[in-house]
Design a protein around this motif. Structure first.
Motif, PDB file in Angstrom:
ATOM      1  N   GLU A  90       0.905  -1.204   0.064  1.00 56.94           N
ATOM      2  CA  GLU A  90      -0.134   0.047   0.055  1.00 56.94           C
ATOM      3  C   GLU A  90       0.811   1.350   0.042  1.00 56.94           C
ATOM      4  OE1 GLU A  90      -2.572  -0.272   3.566  1.00 56.94           O
ATOM      5  OE2 GLU A  90      -3.769  -1.049   2.088  1.00 56.94           O
ATOM      6  N   THR A  91       0.161   2.680   0.185  1.00 59.46           N
ATOM      7  CA  THR A  91       0.708   3.825  -0.678  1.00 59.46           C
ATOM      8  C   THR A  91       1.706   4.180   1.149  1.00 59.46           C
ATOM      9  OG1 THR A  91      -1.371   4.800   0.254  1.00 59.46           O
ATOM     10  CG2 THR A  91      -0.514   4.379  -2.282  1.00 59.46           C
ATOM     11  N   ASP A  92       0.993   3.592   1.952  1.00 59.97           N
ATOM     12  CA  ASP A  92       1.973   2.896   3.366  1.00 59.97           C
ATOM     13  C   ASP A  92       1.583   2.495   4.142  1.00 59.97           C
ATOM     14  OD1 ASP A  92       2.514   3.371   5.510  1.00 59.97           O
ATOM     15  OD2 ASP A  92       0.450   4.797   6.578  1.00 59.97           O
ATOM     16  N   ALA A  93       2.699   1.213   3.657  1.00 60.16           N
ATOM     17  CA  ALA A  93       3.155   0.468   3.560  1.00 60.16           C
ATOM     18  C   ALA A  93       3.450  -0.439   5.543  1.00 60.16           C
ATOM     19  CB  ALA A  93       4.358  -0.081   3.141  1.00 60.16           C
TER      20      ALA A  93
ATOM     21  N   LYS B 249       6.792  -9.931   8.608  1.00 60.31           N
ATOM     22  CA  LYS B 249       5.648  -9.974   8.467  1.00 60.31           C
ATOM     23  C   LYS B 249       5.775  -8.237   8.247  1.00 60.31           C
ATOM     24  CE  LYS B 249       6.342  -8.701  13.544  1.00 60.31           C
ATOM     25  NZ  LYS B 249       7.638  -9.793  13.756  1.00 60.31           N
ATOM     26  N   PHE B 250       5.118  -7.506   7.497  1.00 62.74           N
ATOM     27  CA  PHE B 250       4.531  -6.408   7.978  1.00 62.74           C
ATOM     28  C   PHE B 250       3.790  -5.488   9.140  1.00 62.74           C
ATOM     29  CE2 PHE B 250       4.650  -6.722   3.345  1.00 62.74           C
ATOM     30  CZ  PHE B 250       5.826  -5.946   2.607  1.00 62.74           C
ATOM     31  N   ASP B 251       4.226  -4.864   9.782  1.00 61.80           N
ATOM     32  CA  ASP B 251       4.103  -4.103  11.025  1.00 61.80           C
ATOM     33  C   ASP B 251       3.097  -2.501  11.243  1.00 61.80           C
ATOM     34  OD1 ASP B 251       3.586  -3.392  13.698  1.00 61.80           O
ATOM     35  OD2 ASP B 251       5.633  -2.565  13.907  1.00 61.80           O
ATOM     36  N   LYS B 252       2.342  -3.164   9.757  1.00 63.34           N
ATOM     37  CA  LYS B 252       1.377  -2.378   9.741  1.00 63.34           C
ATOM     38  C   LYS B 252      -0.150  -2.895  10.183  1.00 63.34           C
ATOM     39  CE  LYS B 252      -0.380   0.319   5.877  1.00 63.34           C
ATOM     40  NZ  LYS B 252      -1.001   0.013   4.590  1.00 63.34           N
ATOM     41  N   TYR B 253      -1.035  -1.936  10.392  1.00 61.61           N
ATOM     42  CA  TYR B 253      -2.737  -2.338  11.141  1.00 61.61           C
ATOM     43  C   TYR B 253      -2.257  -3.524  11.674  1.00 61.61           C
ATOM     44  CZ  TYR B 253      -3.135   1.939   7.791  1.00 61.61           C
ATOM     45  OH  TYR B 253      -3.486   2.747   6.419  1.00 61.61           O
ATOM     46  N   CYS B 254      -2.664  -3.102  13.186  1.00 61.25           N
ATOM     47  CA  CYS B 254      -2.058  -4.598  13.922  1.00 61.25           C
ATOM     48  C   CYS B 254      -1.541  -5.709  12.985  1.00 61.25           C
ATOM     49  CB  CYS B 254      -4.077  -4.740  13.211  1.00 61.25           C
ATOM     50  SG  CYS B 254      -4.722  -4.290  14.440  1.00 61.25           S
ATOM     51  N   GLY B 255      -0.035  -5.093  12.447  1.00 60.27           N
ATOM     52  CA  GLY B 255       0.738  -6.389  12.103  1.00 60.27           C
ATOM     53  C   GLY B 255       0.414  -6.598  11.105  1.00 60.27           C
ATOM     54  N   GLY B 256       0.209  -5.809   9.839  1.00 62.92           N
ATOM     55  CA  GLY B 256      -0.399  -5.882   8.328  1.00 62.92           C
ATOM     56  C   GLY B 256      -1.266  -7.025   7.983  1.00 62.92           C
TER      57      GLY B 256
END
Length: 342
Positions: free
Chosen positions: A102-105, A198-205
């Motif tokens: 996403e635009t904010d990964a 993992k991606f740490d974004k929005y509850c861990g991606g």
């Protein structure tokens, strides 16, 4: 194709669509269900592309790992150089998967261990562990400080937002790799182990549950209080109107109740009331549920062979058609999250 377009329009009218999330599949290497002795013969689940140049090999097992699954098994992926062989600068072993950025990964994080099998220590002059997006290196282990034994063991965090060229809400290839930095021959075996990628974004991606109105990754009384403030509002509050029909009523309450006390907080891994489940196989857009986004992916392959890795061929006839749409429709609106509470 016109009939499919009509179905898509119908789905737009009756369904709300969750935003896509940046999600790495099988980042803890548990979902294979077994150990893998050679990842060049059998790739780890969802890591569809494994390639080797030079004298490298890899495996998946319990030799070193940081996060057990619900059965207590705890795997990781490891790659290593063959001892007693000659290496040429640029040789590598790679494993990759397609990810939506996403635009904010947010941040990419992973647990990592670097060592030499006989205890001599990792040699950054000879090898690097690297992470790439679309063949572009975004992280190199030469940035790390080794311990007194010449090894590294810990969590690495990479700020993906620094690489704006990839943040376009589109598919990209994420690659874990070990590469040769110089020409040499050695009897030593250098190893790199990865776990919990993992991606740490929005509850861990993993995205927010529908009932998570305050977006804290949990559905609790705080969310219910926010929901109650919009009860019977006309026009409906966008947050409270979970059913997306312009009203906040019992239809929305039933959807809210489905998420009650669930969470998508990966930081609670291993604690009471949290565990991992496997994703729905047909969630092609990785949104956390079977919805319009998955139909859009299916439409991209319409009347083509979608049986390759990540393709939406579901019916077994090796062509994407209405048989595959019927399989997808049978799971319509089913949801899952990798970490949640009973």
């Amino acid at each position: 194709m016109c009939r499919l377009a009509g179905l898509l329009i119908f789905c737009c009218l009756v369904c709300s669509v969750n935003a896509e999330v940046s999600l790495i599949m099988n980042g803890s290497f548990e979902n294979n269900g077994h150990s893998i002795s050679d990842i060049t013969d059998e790739a780890p689940l969802n890591w569809c592309d494994v390639s080797v140049t030079g004298e490298y090999y890899g495996w998946v097992n319990t030799g070193w790992s940081t996060h057990p699954d619900t059965t207590g098994d705890s795997n990781s992926v490891a790659v290593a150089s063959n001892p007693g062989e000659s290496f040429t600068k640029g040789d590598s072993i790679r494993l990759s998967q397609q990810v939506l950025l996403e635009t904010d990964a947010g941040q990419l994080s992973f647990d990592l261990k670097l060592l030499e099998g006989s205890g001599y220590g990792w040699d950054p002059q000879r090898h690097s562990a690297i992470v790439m997006i679309d063949e572009n290196v975004i992280w190199d282990s030469n940035e790390l400080e080794l311990d007194s034994n010449g090894e590294f063991e810990g969590t690495v965090v990479v700020d993906v937002n620094h690489f704006e060229q990839f943040l376009d809400d589109d598919w990209h290839e994420l690659t874990l790799a070990m590469k040769t930095n110089s020409n040499f021959s050695t009897a030593k075996r250098y190893q790199a182990h990865w776990d919990f990628v993992k991606f740490d974004k929005y509850c861990g991606g993993l995205g927010f549950l529908l009932g998570d109105l305050n977006q804290d990754c949990y559905v609790t009384l705080d969310d219910f209080a926010e929901f109650a403030t919009s009860w019977m509002d006309e026009p409906a509050s966008p947050k409270g109107d979970l059913y997306d029909d312009g009203f906040v009523d019992y239809n929305d309450l039933m959807l809210f109740a489905e998420d009650w006390l669930y969470n998508t907080d990966w930081t609670k891994w291993g604690q009471e009331r949290t565990f991992e489940i496997e994703r729905l196989e047909n969630d092609f857009d990785l949104s956390g549920q079977i919805d319009l986004g998955d139909i859009m992916v299916l439409s991209d392959y319409w009347l083509l062979d979608g049986s390759g890795c990540g393709g939406p061929e579901l019916s077994g006839d090796n062509i994407v058609n209405f048989r595959d749409f019927a399989v997808l429709a049978n799971q319509w609106r089913l949801r899952y999250w990798l970490y949640y509470a009973e």
